[in-house]
Design an enzyme around this catalytic site. Structure first.
Site, PDB file in Angstrom:
ATOM      1  CB  SER A 185      -8.779 -18.712 -16.066  1.00  0.00           C
ATOM      2  OG  SER A 185      -7.547 -18.049 -16.222  1.00  0.00           O
ATOM      3  CG  HIS A 213     -13.292 -19.705 -16.127  1.00  0.00           C
ATOM      4  ND1 HIS A 213     -13.036 -20.932 -16.677  1.00  0.00           N
ATOM      5  CD2 HIS A 213     -12.368 -18.860 -16.649  1.00  0.00           C
ATOM      6  CE1 HIS A 213     -11.979 -20.856 -17.471  1.00  0.00           C
ATOM      7  NE2 HIS A 213     -11.557 -19.596 -17.473  1.00  0.00           N
ATOM      8  CE  LYS A 248     -13.082 -20.247 -20.813  1.00  0.00           C
ATOM      9  NZ  LYS A 248     -12.183 -21.048 -21.647  1.00  0.00           N
TER      10      LYS A 248
HETATM   11  N1  PMP Z   1     -11.112 -15.297 -20.779  1.00  0.00           N
HETATM   12  C1  PMP Z   1     -10.813 -16.256 -19.880  1.00  0.00           C
HETATM   13  C2  PMP Z   1     -10.851 -15.908 -18.419  1.00  0.00           C
HETATM   14  C3  PMP Z   1     -10.492 -17.541 -20.304  1.00  0.00           C
HETATM   15  O1  PMP Z   1     -10.192 -18.484 -19.405  1.00  0.00           O
HETATM   16  C4  PMP Z   1     -10.480 -17.830 -21.684  1.00  0.00           C
HETATM   17  C5  PMP Z   1     -10.185 -19.224 -22.243  1.00  0.00           C
HETATM   18  N2  PMP Z   1      -9.322 -19.990 -21.593  1.00  0.00           N
HETATM   19  C6  PMP Z   1     -10.763 -16.807 -22.592  1.00  0.00           C
HETATM   20  C7  PMP Z   1     -11.094 -15.557 -22.101  1.00  0.00           C
HETATM   21  C8  PMP Z   1     -10.738 -17.042 -24.080  1.00  0.00           C
HETATM   22  O2  PMP Z   1     -11.938 -17.613 -24.458  1.00  0.00           O
HETATM   23  P1  PMP Z   1     -12.070 -18.673 -25.643  1.00  0.00           P
HETATM   24  O3  PMP Z   1     -11.255 -19.862 -25.220  1.00  0.00           O
HETATM   25  O4  PMP Z   1     -13.526 -18.968 -25.646  1.00  0.00           O
HETATM   26  O5  PMP Z   1     -11.543 -18.053 -26.867  1.00  0.00           O
END
Ligand code: PMP
Length: 407
Positions: A185, A213, A248
């Site tokens: 991420s 992602h 996302k």
């Molecule tokens: N996993 C990853 C790799 C993320 O980037 C994120 C959010 N930034 C999450 C899980 C958490 O998901 P959510 O924001 O939909 O709660």
């Protein structure tokens, strides 16, 4: 034992906050409102944003909005209960069916939030006496899930399969879980999924992949990183647990896990954030069903996104040598321009902000110390002119040098 009284603990908070200021680590929230495409207002000011994970621009897609509106009229706004009690609406059930079909995996579960999915699925899989093997750059939600599980946690250097193999080979644990982001991420690079799976087969481990992602972006019809690796449908492995967020590229909210019937049934029975949390509202489920259809038909959107990614990377090349900035290798919408110093990254963010461009600076502890960066998130909603504006602004700031940026 902690000898501080509760009062002195609270009295220390201003000093702790001041320490964050001193390290330029205090985060500020700004209120944002959408305008059109990649244009938003930030604290009331119009801005062109490069900070959203809405990689295909679906959050504002009329088909999704209509589906959500219709579902709100039919189901109301809240779901009213946990999925195990009363919150599993016909819309949520239909979404889980569609997710499994879309992902070409036997079964899927839809959670109200991605973070909560990771934080509680891992403790449902492993516990004390078991072994977790976790990539050093995994997302915070995976890290929290690992910690909550009370299994022994071994972190392997980012993407280093030889190091992972050495840890697996030396592990005395009968139950082993390898956990990795599929698309990282903060760096935007991708995991070697076939390589990870081969090791899991060799050492009898389960592989959990977080494709937050990658879903919607990678693989045929945007079916995600596992499909990109050819490991779905007839080639799906029962030792892979696929996880993704729907917040996302899918343009809505929530988390999902998908895998074999047995694995998903076990998670349905044992995952605390599934059992004890209110289900996601049906309006989101309906919006997501519409989103899956748009994603499957979305090759043109993905081509547009790829064109913007290439435009940005090509445009930034001439700047790198003279600034010392590093553009990490990535063909995903996450483009990390590593500046290094926290203050310099913040100054660059501020310089861009003054030019009407909204690009977040990401600092430790989100990224390792010394790698503060601009995390440029691209979207199919960006036009070629939007990306050109960003490249031009970065060029102008590089021309001014660090002193000017810091003003
Ligand atoms: N996993 C990853 C790799 C993320 O980037 C994120 C959010 N930034 C999450 C899980 C958490 O998901 P959510 O924001 O939909 O709660």
């Amino acid at each position: 034992m902690n000898t501080l009284s509760p009062t002195s603990w609270l009295q220390a908070l201003p000093r702790q906050l001041a320490a964050l200021d001193a390290q330029q680590l205090r985060r500020t929230r700004r209120t944002v409102a959408p305008q059109q495409g990649a244009h938003i207002t930030v604290n009331g000011q119009p801005m062109l944003q490069f900070c959203s994970n809405d990689y295909l621009g679906l959050a504002l897609h009329p088909t999704l909005i209509e589906a959500a509106r219709d579902a709100a009229l039919q189901f109301g706004v809240g779901s009213g209960g946990s999925p195990m009690v009363s919150g599993h609406s016909t819309a949520n059930a239909a979404l889980e069916h569609d997710l499994a079909q879309f992902l070409q995996l036997p079964r899927a579960l839809y959670f109200y939030a991605g973070f909560a999915t990771n934080a509680s699925v891992i403790p449902a899989l492993v516990g004390a006496g078991d072994g977790i093997f976790s990539d050093a750059l995994n997302h915070a939600s995976l890290i929290d899930g690992c910690r909550l599980s009370r299994a022994s946690i071994q972190r392997y250097p980012h993407g280093d399969l030889a190091a992972l193999e050495a840890l697996l080979a030396a592990s005395p644990c009968a139950r082993k879980l390898v956990v990795s982001d599929a698309v990282f991420s903060m760096d935007g690079d991708v995991a070697d999924i076939p390589g990870l799976l081969a090791l899991c087969e060799r050492y009898d481990a389960l592989l959990m992949l977080d494709d937050a992602h990658g879903l919607g972006i990678r693989g045929p019809q945007g079916r995600g990183s596992l499909a990109a690796a050819g490991l779905t449908g007839a080639h799906a492995s029962p030792r892979v647990l696929y996880m993704a967020t729907l917040s996302k590229a899918a343009g809505a909210a929530g988390g999902l896990v998908a895998g074999s019937e047995d694995l998903i049934e076990w998670l349905l029975q044992t995952t605390r954030s599934y059992t004890f949390a209110t289900a996601a509202p049906a309006l989101l489920a309906r919006a997501l069903q519409a989103s899956l259809r748009v994603i499957a038909d979305g090759d043109a959107l993905r081509a547009q996104l790829q064109a913007r990614i290439q435009q940005l990377r090509t445009g930034l090349q001439p700047l790198l040598a003279r600034t010392g900035w590093r553009l990490l290798p990535s063909d995903t919408p996450i483009q990390a321009l590593v500046i290094g110093d926290n203050g310099a990254a913040l100054a660059l963010m501020e310089g861009l902000r003054q030019r009407g461009l909204w690009v977040p600076a990401i600092r430790p502890p989100t990224v390792p110390a010394g790698t503060a960066r601009l995390r440029i998130a691209l979207s199919a909603a960006h036009t070629a002119a939007d990306v050109a504006a960003l490249v031009d602004a970065l060029q102008a700031l590089a021309d001014q040098g660090p002193a000017a940026e810091a003003q």
